[in-house]
Design an enzyme around this catalytic site. Structure first.
Site, short mmCIF file in Angstrom:
data_model
loop_
_atom_site.label_atom_id
_atom_site.label_comp_id
_atom_site.label_asym_id
_atom_site.label_seq_id
_atom_site.Cartn_x
_atom_site.Cartn_y
_atom_site.Cartn_z
N ASN A 1 16.84 35.50 61.65
CA ASN A 1 17.02 36.05 60.30
C ASN A 1 17.01 37.58 60.39
OD1 ASN A 1 14.21 37.09 59.93
ND2 ASN A 1 13.72 34.91 60.15
N ILE B 1 2.48 28.88 59.69
CA ILE B 1 1.34 29.59 60.30
C ILE B 1 0.33 30.01 59.23
CG2 ILE B 1 0.70 31.56 61.75
CD1 ILE B 1 3.71 31.38 62.79
O1 C5P Z 1 7.30 29.72 52.57
P1 C5P Z 1 7.71 31.13 52.87
O2 C5P Z 1 8.47 31.27 54.13
O3 C5P Z 1 8.36 31.85 51.74
O4 C5P Z 1 6.30 31.87 53.05
C1 C5P Z 1 6.23 33.19 53.44
C2 C5P Z 1 4.87 33.49 54.00
O5 C5P Z 1 4.44 32.42 54.85
C3 C5P Z 1 4.86 34.70 54.88
O6 C5P Z 1 3.59 35.27 54.84
C4 C5P Z 1 5.17 34.14 56.25
O7 C5P Z 1 4.71 35.00 57.28
C5 C5P Z 1 4.42 32.85 56.20
N1 C5P Z 1 5.03 31.77 56.97
C6 C5P Z 1 4.38 31.31 58.08
N2 C5P Z 1 4.89 30.26 58.80
C7 C5P Z 1 6.05 29.67 58.41
C8 C5P Z 1 6.72 30.15 57.28
C9 C5P Z 1 6.19 31.21 56.58
O8 C5P Z 1 3.32 31.86 58.44
N3 C5P Z 1 6.54 28.68 59.13
#
Ligand code: C5P
Length: 424
Positions: free
Chosen positions: A233, A331
């Site tokens: 991305n 995460i």
């Molecule tokens: O669900 P979304 O991707 O919008 O969430 C964003 C937040 O979740 C950010 O803080 C991102 O670092 C974290 N995140 C994560 N692991 C993922 C997806 C998002 O830690 N697989």
């Protein structure tokens, strides 16, 4: 005055690049004295280094002639900077533990000069918890450490661990030599160990996060499709790196788990480079416990179910290769329900619409304390400015558009307030 470099070469395949490094340093008018470990001599010879440095080359702790003429203590002190390049996992481990069992490590223990370590090793060795622990220790001891490059390795694997190019090492050497004389590299750095000597000159007011561990993720992740393709991305990592810099500035011990980005490591920050979401999760969990975790990375939501071992080929049928995706671990949500959940858990939410609504839902879903919602409908990703709203259980704080560095500073101020014993 001519700068004097004591170059310690330890034994890895990258040792051959030390010859080019010496050539470049000499071209800039620096004096170089080289020390080879025993295993380094399998890769480069004292003869070639002697010819390039135009100085005797040292290899042996118990060489009486060298002892009479110079002695290892003097050798370690008659330099403006000690450079270990390449620094193998082995020499880093010895340095971190104060082991002095050959000339190179004895010099490193005896020196009173700044030390720059330029690691090079296999990617697995680099990511090994033991190596990362040693790096943290060395960093706390005031050793300057360059982050290795990403790329194909001599052993056929791919990842972080390649020796940075000699040009980049020279630039770092010149930067360190330009620091004011008497500059104490430790004065700028957080204290890692509780029992570490207190070198810092900062007061509590400008180091409100002293004694706190702040864990940050930044950048994108790359999810392999086959050996040459991946899902990615547009995250640049700039906001996460700015937050890491601000946290270190505020006196915190900072672990920055970074996806693949080409950004310099901020001063005083321990950086762990990863590629995939799963690697990021492992690095984050290994870095616990933390007082605050700020998950800024744009982690890929999906990865391929099975990355192909060989490059996918068109088969002539006109049908694209099927690409089955599976969801990546979350995460932030994993930390939200972790036995070692950080005291303060902050997520980011990149949204293009209904920003606050989505952020509020995410707060609950992920078990975070705050969500920093940012409007990515403009050119936030990769740009230098950000427009954020801090969403917490008690409301929404909308900040004006400002540079990412200022967002970082303000956010770290808020983190320090929340972690302060006087916070309610
Ligand atoms: O669900 P979304 O991707 O919008 O969430 C964003 C937040 O979740 C950010 O803080 C991102 O670092 C974290 N995140 C994560 N692991 C993922 C997806 C998002 O830690 N697989």
């Amino acid at each position: 005055m001519t700068s004097r470099i004591l170059l310690i070469i330890s034994g890895g395949i990258a040792a051959y690049k030390s010859l080019e490094l010496v050539r470049l340093l000499r071209k800039r008018g620096m004096t170089v004295r080289a020390v080879l470990t025993q295993s380094a001599q399998q890769f480069v010879t004292p003869l070639s280094l002697g010819a390039l440095t135009e100085n005797p080359v040292f290899t042996d702790l118990f060489n009486l002639k060298d002892e009479q003429e110079i002695g290892h203590i003097q050798l370690s002190r008659q330099a403006d900077l000690v450079v270990v390049a390449p620094a193998t996992a082995n020499i880093l481990a010895k340095m971190a533990n104060g082991i002095a069992d050959d000339l190179a490590t004895t010099l490193l223990l005896a020196t009173d000069k700044p030390v720059l370590a330029v690691p090079a090793m296999n990617v697995r060795m680099w990511h090994h918890r033991a190596t990362q622990r040693n790096l943290e220790r060395l960093h706390a001891d005031g050793v300057h450490i360059m982050t290795p490059d990403d790329g194909a390795m001599a052993c056929g694997e791919y990842g972080t661990g390649r020796l940075p190019e000699p040009d980049a090492i020279v630039a770092e050497i010149e930067r360190l030599l330009a620091l004011p004389k008497g500059f104490d590299p430790l004065a700028d750095q957080p204290d890692f160990a509780e029992d570490a000597p207190q070198f810092s000159t900062s007061s509590e007011t400008n180091a409100p996060l002293r004694g706190k561990h702040v864990l940050i993720t930044a950048g994108p992740t790359h999810e392999p499709i086959d050996p040459v393709r991946y899902i990615a991305n547009r995250s640049s990592g700039k906001q996460g790196f700015a937050i890491a810099a601000a946290a270190a500035q505020a006196g915190a011990r900072v672990t920055l788990v970074a996806g693949p980005v080409h950004l310099p490591t901020p001063q005083g920050v321990t950086r762990i480079d990863v590629e995939t979401a799963r690697e990021m999760l492992v690095a984050v969990e290994s870095a616990l416990p933390a007082d605050a975790a700020i998950m800024v990375a744009a982690v890929a939501d999906w990865r391929t179910a099975d990355a192909a071992d060989q490059k996918l080929k068109k088969d002539g049928s006109g049908q694209p290769a099927p690409l089955a995706l599976v969801e990546n671990p979350d995460i932030l949500a994993t930390l939200g329900r972790h036995a070692q959940r950080p005291t303060l858990l902050i997520g980011f939410a990149a949204e293009t619409q209904k920003i606050a609504d989505h952020a509020q839902a995410k707060l609950a879903r992920k078990g975070a304390d705050w969500i920093v919602a940012n409007d990515v409908s403009g050119d936030v990703m990769g740009g230098d400015a950000n427009s954020v709203q801090i969403v917490t259980a008690s409301g929404i704080d909308a900040w004006p558009v400002m540079p990412k560095s200022l967002v970082a500073e303000k956010l770290i101020e808020k983190v320090a307030d929340a972690l302060s014993p006087h916070a309610d």
